[in-house]
Design an enzyme around this catalytic site. Structure first.
Site, mmCIF file in Angstrom:
data_model
loop_
_atom_site.group_PDB
_atom_site.id
_atom_site.type_symbol
_atom_site.label_atom_id
_atom_site.label_comp_id
_atom_site.label_asym_id
_atom_site.label_seq_id
_atom_site.Cartn_x
_atom_site.Cartn_y
_atom_site.Cartn_z
ATOM 1 N N ARG A 155 32.307 37.066 31.970
ATOM 2 C CA ARG A 155 31.856 35.700 32.285
ATOM 3 C C ARG A 155 32.117 35.342 33.745
ATOM 4 O O ARG A 155 31.254 34.807 34.434
ATOM 5 C CB ARG A 155 32.562 34.702 31.363
ATOM 6 C CG ARG A 155 32.124 34.783 29.912
ATOM 7 C CD ARG A 155 32.767 33.681 29.096
ATOM 8 N NE ARG A 155 34.207 33.833 29.058
ATOM 9 C CZ ARG A 155 34.889 34.352 28.051
ATOM 10 N NH1 ARG A 155 34.235 34.777 26.995
ATOM 11 N NH2 ARG A 155 36.198 34.445 28.073
ATOM 12 N N ILE A 156 33.349 35.631 34.230
ATOM 13 C CA ILE A 156 33.687 35.266 35.607
ATOM 14 C C ILE A 156 32.953 36.168 36.587
ATOM 15 O O ILE A 156 32.465 35.709 37.620
ATOM 16 C CB ILE A 156 35.211 35.328 35.822
ATOM 17 C CG1 ILE A 156 35.904 34.338 34.881
ATOM 18 C CG2 ILE A 156 35.562 35.028 37.269
ATOM 19 C CD1 ILE A 156 37.421 34.421 34.902
ATOM 20 N N ASP A 175 30.739 48.224 35.087
ATOM 21 C CA ASP A 175 31.232 47.729 33.813
ATOM 22 C C ASP A 175 30.646 48.607 32.711
ATOM 23 O O ASP A 175 29.463 48.506 32.397
ATOM 24 C CB ASP A 175 30.830 46.260 33.591
ATOM 25 C CG ASP A 175 31.593 45.628 32.429
ATOM 26 O OD1 ASP A 175 31.820 46.326 31.428
ATOM 27 O OD2 ASP A 175 31.963 44.441 32.534
ATOM 28 N N ALA A 234 41.164 38.270 42.337
ATOM 29 C CA ALA A 234 41.568 36.961 41.819
ATOM 30 C C ALA A 234 41.594 37.001 40.294
ATOM 31 O O ALA A 234 41.501 35.963 39.644
ATOM 32 C CB ALA A 234 40.603 35.881 42.298
ATOM 33 N N ALA A 235 41.723 38.224 39.740
ATOM 34 C CA ALA A 235 41.675 38.394 38.284
ATOM 35 C C ALA A 235 43.074 38.489 37.694
ATOM 36 O O ALA A 235 43.629 37.520 37.190
ATOM 37 C CB ALA A 235 40.850 39.624 37.929
ATOM 38 N N ARG A 236 43.672 39.671 37.784
ATOM 39 C CA ARG A 236 45.007 39.912 37.250
ATOM 40 C C ARG A 236 45.764 40.843 38.194
ATOM 41 O O ARG A 236 45.214 41.829 38.696
ATOM 42 C CB ARG A 236 44.936 40.555 35.857
ATOM 43 C CG ARG A 236 44.550 39.560 34.771
ATOM 44 C CD ARG A 236 45.728 38.683 34.382
ATOM 45 N NE ARG A 236 45.356 37.613 33.457
ATOM 46 C CZ ARG A 236 45.222 36.351 33.800
ATOM 47 N NH1 ARG A 236 45.403 35.976 35.053
ATOM 48 N NH2 ARG A 236 44.908 35.426 32.909
ATOM 49 N N GLU A 265 54.862 38.227 39.375
ATOM 50 C CA GLU A 265 54.768 36.838 39.819
ATOM 51 C C GLU A 265 55.949 36.035 39.297
ATOM 52 O O GLU A 265 56.411 36.300 38.183
ATOM 53 C CB GLU A 265 53.452 36.219 39.342
ATOM 54 C CG GLU A 265 52.221 36.878 39.960
ATOM 55 C CD GLU A 265 50.913 36.213 39.518
ATOM 56 O OE1 GLU A 265 50.968 35.176 38.816
ATOM 57 O OE2 GLU A 265 49.839 36.726 39.860
ATOM 58 N N HIS A 283 48.281 32.404 43.120
ATOM 59 C CA HIS A 283 47.620 32.364 41.805
ATOM 60 C C HIS A 283 47.005 30.985 41.547
ATOM 61 O O HIS A 283 47.369 30.287 40.597
ATOM 62 C CB HIS A 283 48.606 32.721 40.687
ATOM 63 C CG HIS A 283 47.916 33.218 39.437
ATOM 64 N ND1 HIS A 283 48.499 34.102 38.572
ATOM 65 C CD2 HIS A 283 46.680 32.943 38.920
ATOM 66 C CE1 HIS A 283 47.667 34.359 37.567
ATOM 67 N NE2 HIS A 283 46.559 33.670 37.766
#
Length: 537
Positions: A155-156, A175, A234-236, A265, A283
């Site tokens: 989605r992102i 993907d 900017a995901a994980r 983190e 984050h």
């Protein structure tokens, strides 16, 4: 006079949007605690029916063990790295998140990092605020006409790609779970990861964190990239090897990076912070007013549904996940009651359970009805709470074979749901029910092959005996003497003088010794009482 039922306790362990309280309403005892403070969190969990968290609260085995009443863990966001989902599932605790809440904010954050990295905005900003006008030093690159590689087209990733398309870029993506035709619809060409790394001028990562994706882009992968490449994550944290990235930046084989997430983190010290070509943020992907509001509203709604015994579409550990059709929702409590009656009739755990769905609703996705049935089947069998979450596991642990059949044809009722099964000794047990009329009244229509039509009230009693005169009067008299009022009664028989089934709804639960006395007096083959109080809630 009975005391009022205590309100469920909802524990808010981190700062959430004010809209959360508005959605929860007045029906809950809302309490607050600092979820990052274990010494405060664990005692607070003791009375919690639900806990709402973000990313700072760890809901692990220890926390779950401290929360015997816990029914739902709600994460106001997408990621569940801080929730032990398998442990929660084993305890029957539903885990919900807000999968749609921050996807726009996260995609925009990735775009912002990419642009800031391309134009050196962070170091230029720092230099000017320090009194240095350094136009020539911070010359950047245009995004137009560049190749942008998207790692992960969920989605992102799709939202990110759509936004980057407006900059006149060429979009490629890796993907393995997306079909080329689907990617082509949004103007993206699917390629292998190796091809993406070799061709891209910019790379943005949009993957979940799994054992397969941790370290996906490391030293070997970075060596394949153009020396002018700029990488955004900017995901994980952990998907991009930070040590390998620092080495590549130092060697000049990677031009820059934009990072919002880190392997550990909070992260306040990293070799990456020394590079002017690296733009970093703490984050902030979901840190927008809109995303926090959406997440808070979504999980508050899920908590309400869970504590009211309803099916929750955003539950991540329920096998029949997804949206439940409105036509099915009224049937959920009925089917749970059918499961309760089934187990009472069986007198124990069956070897197999089959849920049969007939009529118009059979055209829908009715998987949730199987969960409802199992929830009822095991409600009076096990000590722990039975939920949509752990019901399938309870069946598997006890070797119960579970199946479901559907049929669009229902000769006698618009819709009919049956729970049927075989006991270990081969005995067949069955109970059927329907929702009758415009008021959707819950009714039992069949028990062990005997046709009837009786309301699925709170207290039910079934006498099975040989048909003969005087039995109804005798049962009624004995119950009346014990001050047990009969609200409804029906007798069904296979043939005159054959076996008969008397089904009663009564206003209060008859004592077991009374039922045994009545059974002896009428020579009953069996007597079964079912307490449906709380079923379907």
């Amino acid at each position: 006079m009975t005391s009022a039922r205590p309100r469920p306790v909802v524990l808010i362990a981190e700062e959430l949007a004010p809209s959360v309280l508005a959605v929860l309403g007045d029906g809950f005892d809302v309490r607050h605690v600092d979820g990052a403070d274990r010494a405060a969190l664990l005692p607070a969990l003791a009375e919690a029916d639900a806990v709402l968290i973000r990313s700072a609260t760890q809901v692990d085995e220890q926390a779950l063990a401290a929360a015997p009443r816990l029914k739902v863990v709600a994460r106001a966001g997408i990621g569940l790295d801080n929730v032990d989902v398998p442990a929660a599932t084993a305890r029957g605790v539903m885990v919900v998140n807000a999968p749609q809440s921050n996807i726009v904010s996260a995609a925009e954050q990735a775009v912002a990092l990419l642009l800031a990295c391309a134009r050196n905005l962070a170091p230029a900003n720092a230099a000017l605020k320090s009194g240095r006008w350094e136009r020539s030093r911070w010359t950047g690159v245009e995004v137009a006409d560049k190749v942008v590689g998207v790692v992960g087209l969920g989605r992102i990733g799709v939202l990110f790609a759509q936004r980057m398309s407006a900059f006149g870029t060429t979009l490629i993506a890796y993907d393995p779970y997306v079909q080329p035709a689907r990617a082509a619809q949004i103007g993206v060409r699917l390629v292998s990861l190796e091809e993406l790394l070799r061709e891209s001028d910019f790379i943005s990562i949009h993957l979940p964190k799994t054992p397969e994706t941790v370290g996906l882009i490391g030293e070997a992968e970075l060596a394949l990239c153009k020396p002018t490449v700029r990488i955004v994550n900017a995901a994980r944290g952990g998907l991009l090897d930070e040590d390998a990235l620092a080495k590549a930046l130092a060697a000049g084989t990677v031009a820059g990076a934009g990072l919002d997430v880190y392997a550990t983190e909070p992260c306040t010290d990293s070799p990456l912070f020394a590079f002017d070509s690296v733009v970093v943020a703490p984050h902030l992907g979901a840190s927008t007013v809109e995303a926090q509001d959406k997440a808070g509203i979504a999980v508050a709604r899920s908590v309400r549904l869970a504590l009211e015994g309803e099916f929750v579409p955003d539950a991540v550990n329920v096998q029949a996940g997804g949206v439940v059709a409105e036509e099915l929702r009224p049937a959920l409590p009925l089917v749970e009651k059918l499961g309760r009656v089934f187990t009472a009739l069986a007198g124990g755990v069956a070897a197999s359970v089959e849920v049969q769905v007939r009529g118009e609703i059979a055209a829908l996705d009715v998987a949730v009805l199987q969960l409802s049935a199992l929830k009822g089947v095991f409600a009076d069998v096990v000590e722990e709470q039975v939920t949509f979450v752990n019901a399938p596991a309870l069946a598997a642990e006890r070797g119960v074979e579970v199946s479901m059949t559907t049929d669009l044809e229902s000769p006698d009722y618009r819709n009919l749901i049956s729970v049927r099964g075989v006991l270990p000794d081969g005995t067949l047990v069955s109970v059927s029910g329907t929702l009758a009329g415009t008021r959707q009244i819950e009714k039992l229509t069949e028990v062990d092959g005997f046709d009837l039509e009786i309301a699925a009230e709170e207290h039910l009693v079934f006498f099975r005996y040989h048909d003969r005169p005087g039995i109804v009067g005798l049962v009624g008299a004995r119950l009346g003497e014990a001050d047990v009022n009969i609200a409804g009664a029906q007798v069904s028989r296979t043939a005159q003088g054959g076996e008969a089934l008397m089904a009663l709804t009564v206003d209060s639960a008859p004592p077991e010794h009374l039922l045994e006395q009545i059974a002896e007096a009428i020579g009953a083959i069996s007597v079964r009482a079912v307490d449906l109080a709380g079923a379907g809630s």
